[in-house]
Design an enzyme around this catalytic site. Structure first.
Site, mmCIF file in Angstrom:
data_model
loop_
_atom_site.group_PDB
_atom_site.id
_atom_site.type_symbol
_atom_site.label_atom_id
_atom_site.label_comp_id
_atom_site.label_asym_id
_atom_site.label_seq_id
_atom_site.Cartn_x
_atom_site.Cartn_y
_atom_site.Cartn_z
ATOM 1 C CE LYS A 7 -2.023 -1.122 3.920
ATOM 2 N NZ LYS A 7 -1.282 -2.364 4.205
ATOM 3 N NE ARG A 22 5.570 -0.032 10.520
ATOM 4 C CZ ARG A 22 4.491 -0.267 9.790
ATOM 5 N NH1 ARG A 22 4.420 0.168 8.554
ATOM 6 N NH2 ARG A 22 3.488 -0.943 10.296
ATOM 7 N NE ARG A 54 -4.774 -1.297 9.288
ATOM 8 C CZ ARG A 54 -3.668 -0.752 8.753
ATOM 9 N NH1 ARG A 54 -3.659 0.485 8.365
ATOM 10 N NH2 ARG A 54 -2.588 -1.476 8.627
ATOM 11 N NE ARG A 91 1.586 -4.895 11.589
ATOM 12 C CZ ARG A 91 2.696 -4.620 10.913
ATOM 13 N NH1 ARG A 91 3.837 -5.144 11.303
ATOM 14 N NH2 ARG A 91 2.659 -3.831 9.878
ATOM 15 N NE ARG A 138 6.936 -2.323 6.472
ATOM 16 C CZ ARG A 138 5.613 -2.362 6.424
ATOM 17 N NH1 ARG A 138 4.966 -1.851 5.397
ATOM 18 N NH2 ARG A 138 4.937 -2.935 7.380
HETATM 19 P P1 ADP Z 1 1.004 -1.683 7.398
HETATM 20 O O1 ADP Z 1 1.713 -0.746 6.449
HETATM 21 O O2 ADP Z 1 1.904 -2.793 7.815
HETATM 22 O O3 ADP Z 1 -0.306 -2.154 6.880
HETATM 23 P P2 ADP Z 1 0.348 0.686 8.934
HETATM 24 O O4 ADP Z 1 1.557 1.531 8.937
HETATM 25 O O5 ADP Z 1 -0.734 1.056 7.985
HETATM 26 O O6 ADP Z 1 0.764 -0.845 8.737
HETATM 27 O O7 ADP Z 1 -0.273 0.626 10.404
HETATM 28 C C1 ADP Z 1 0.526 0.325 11.518
HETATM 29 C C2 ADP Z 1 -0.362 0.157 12.741
HETATM 30 O O8 ADP Z 1 -1.081 1.388 12.966
HETATM 31 C C3 ADP Z 1 -1.448 -0.911 12.608
HETATM 32 O O9 ADP Z 1 -0.976 -2.201 12.968
HETATM 33 C C4 ADP Z 1 -2.500 -0.389 13.598
HETATM 34 O O10 ADP Z 1 -2.127 -0.658 14.941
HETATM 35 C C5 ADP Z 1 -2.406 1.131 13.396
HETATM 36 N N1 ADP Z 1 -3.336 1.631 12.366
HETATM 37 C C6 ADP Z 1 -3.016 2.209 11.183
HETATM 38 N N2 ADP Z 1 -4.114 2.577 10.513
HETATM 39 C C7 ADP Z 1 -5.175 2.220 11.289
HETATM 40 C C8 ADP Z 1 -6.581 2.303 11.140
HETATM 41 N N3 ADP Z 1 -7.153 2.840 10.039
HETATM 42 N N4 ADP Z 1 -7.349 1.810 12.149
HETATM 43 C C9 ADP Z 1 -6.830 1.280 13.253
HETATM 44 N N5 ADP Z 1 -5.506 1.150 13.456
HETATM 45 C C10 ADP Z 1 -4.676 1.616 12.490
HETATM 46 P P1 ADP Z 2 2.171 -1.920 3.190
HETATM 47 O O1 ADP Z 2 2.169 -0.407 3.185
HETATM 48 O O2 ADP Z 2 0.984 -2.492 2.495
HETATM 49 O O3 ADP Z 2 2.363 -2.497 4.561
HETATM 50 P P2 ADP Z 2 4.769 -1.622 1.855
HETATM 51 O O4 ADP Z 2 4.468 -0.780 0.661
HETATM 52 O O5 ADP Z 2 5.463 -0.968 2.987
HETATM 53 O O6 ADP Z 2 3.429 -2.391 2.336
HETATM 54 O O7 ADP Z 2 5.620 -2.886 1.339
HETATM 55 C C1 ADP Z 2 6.127 -3.829 2.278
HETATM 56 C C2 ADP Z 2 7.552 -4.209 1.887
HETATM 57 O O8 ADP Z 2 7.520 -5.028 0.704
HETATM 58 C C3 ADP Z 2 8.446 -3.029 1.552
HETATM 59 O O9 ADP Z 2 9.749 -3.328 2.009
HETATM 60 C C4 ADP Z 2 8.384 -2.925 0.021
HETATM 61 O O10 ADP Z 2 9.616 -2.430 -0.519
HETATM 62 C C5 ADP Z 2 8.158 -4.375 -0.401
HETATM 63 N N1 ADP Z 2 7.209 -4.518 -1.514
HETATM 64 C C6 ADP Z 2 6.125 -3.746 -1.796
HETATM 65 N N2 ADP Z 2 5.484 -4.221 -2.903
HETATM 66 C C7 ADP Z 2 6.176 -5.328 -3.310
HETATM 67 C C8 ADP Z 2 6.018 -6.247 -4.390
HETATM 68 N N3 ADP Z 2 5.005 -6.144 -5.282
HETATM 69 N N4 ADP Z 2 6.918 -7.258 -4.504
HETATM 70 C C9 ADP Z 2 7.930 -7.384 -3.609
HETATM 71 N N5 ADP Z 2 8.130 -6.539 -2.569
HETATM 72 C C10 ADP Z 2 7.258 -5.518 -2.415
#
Ligand code: ADP
Ligand code: ADP
Ligand code: ZN
Length: 230
Positions: free
Chosen positions: A22, A170, A97, A181, A136
């Site tokens: 994302k 992180r 979410r 998660r 990551r």
């Molecule tokens: P990821 O990129 O791995 O999906 P995020 O950076 O979006 O994780 O979110 C990290 C943490 O922040 C989540 O595990 C949750 O605890 C909190 N969080 C983020 N967005 C939301 C949301 N829309 N609702 C509830 N918790 C959230």
């Molecule tokens: P999210 O925001 O959904 O948690 P991220 O964009 O942070 O995910 O991506 C998670 C990790 O995977 C990062 O280290 C990113 O560089 C890598 N990544 C993202 N998209 C891909 C993909 N299509 N194939 C392989 N690695 C990816």
């Protein structure tokens, strides 16, 4: 009757479990279309770092890999959505979410005659997400995301975008927390796929493909919608 003005700034939602891509894709869309990436995860991490009241409440929940309460997240996002730079349109990365968040968003947008233009679901296999998340790292200065295997900086430990050597990982990206998660995603967020499908707003992308292939598919979806709305 609700009047939807198609010239209002577009709103895109990115749905997907932790590691789906994302954040990576939101940044590409921001660069390419001038949309503003709004990541509730980044906003919450910032609140935790600054020690605000919301941050104090969110800290332990995030460390456990659970979802922060709807009230806190909605309030943080609403403040940000109201700022002027969001007038060019936004990509919501990690929000909504829960169904409750989705409903509040619909109401909030409806009040300014806006609406969600599309919810793009990044489809991935759970098994692959542990490796994505645990590899990551991010440039602490400009936010560019990297991966130990899938997206390495051109020069080791140096950001391609801003040359910083200040990389961060992180604390919730440890393998044992990813399972929790993912559970939270399936229990509380995945039902939104049906929610947006019923509203005819769902777009699905195979996010198991490499980063550039996914980026092309995403850009196509956004381009079609922006062109249609013009
Ligand atoms: P990821 O990129 O791995 O999906 P995020 O950076 O979006 O994780 O979110 C990290 C943490 O922040 C989540 O595990 C949750 O605890 C909190 N969080 C983020 N967005 C939301 C949301 N829309 N609702 C509830 N918790 C959230
Ligand atoms: P999210 O925001 O959904 O948690 P991220 O964009 O942070 O995910 O991506 C998670 C990790 O995977 C990062 O280290 C990113 O560089 C890598 N990544 C993202 N998209 C891909 C993909 N299509 N194939 C392989 N690695 C990816
Ligand atoms: Zn950087």
């Amino acid at each position: 009757m609700t009047v939807i003005n198609e010239n209002r700034p577009p709103v895109f939602i990115l749905l997907g479990p932790p590691g789906a891509g994302k954040g990576t894709q939101a940044r590409y869309l921001q660069d390419r279309f001038g949309l503003i990436q709004l990541s509730t995860g980044d906003m919450l991490r910032d609140a935790v770092a600054r020690g605000t009241e919301a941050g104090k409440q969110a800290k332990s929940v995030m460390e456990a890999g659970d979802l922060v309460s709807d009230d806190i997240v909605v309030s943080i996002l609403s403040d940000r959505l109201a700022s002027e730079d969001c007038n060019t349109g936004v990509i919501l990365d990690g929000f909504p979410r829960t169904k409750a968040q989705a409903k509040v968003l619909d109401e909030r947008l409806g009040a300014t005659y806006q609406r969600v233009n599309a919810a793009i679901s990044l489809k991935v296999d759970d098994e692959a997400m542990v490796e994505r998340v645990s590899g990551r790292f991010t440039c602490a200065d400009c936010g560019e995301g990297y991966h130990d295997r899938f997206k390495m900086p051109r020069i080791a430990d140096t950001c391609d975008r801003c040359n910083s050597t200040n990389m961060s990982r992180r604390s919730d990206d440890k393998a044992d927390l990813v399972a929790n998660r993912l559970r939270a995603y399936h229990a509380q967020t995945a039902p939104l796929i049906d929610y947006y499908s019923e509203a005819n707003l769902l777009e699905e992308v195979n996010a198991m493909e490499d980063i550039q292939t996914v980026a092309v598919a995403m850009a196509q979806i956004v381009d079609d919608i922006i062109v249609c709305a013009d």
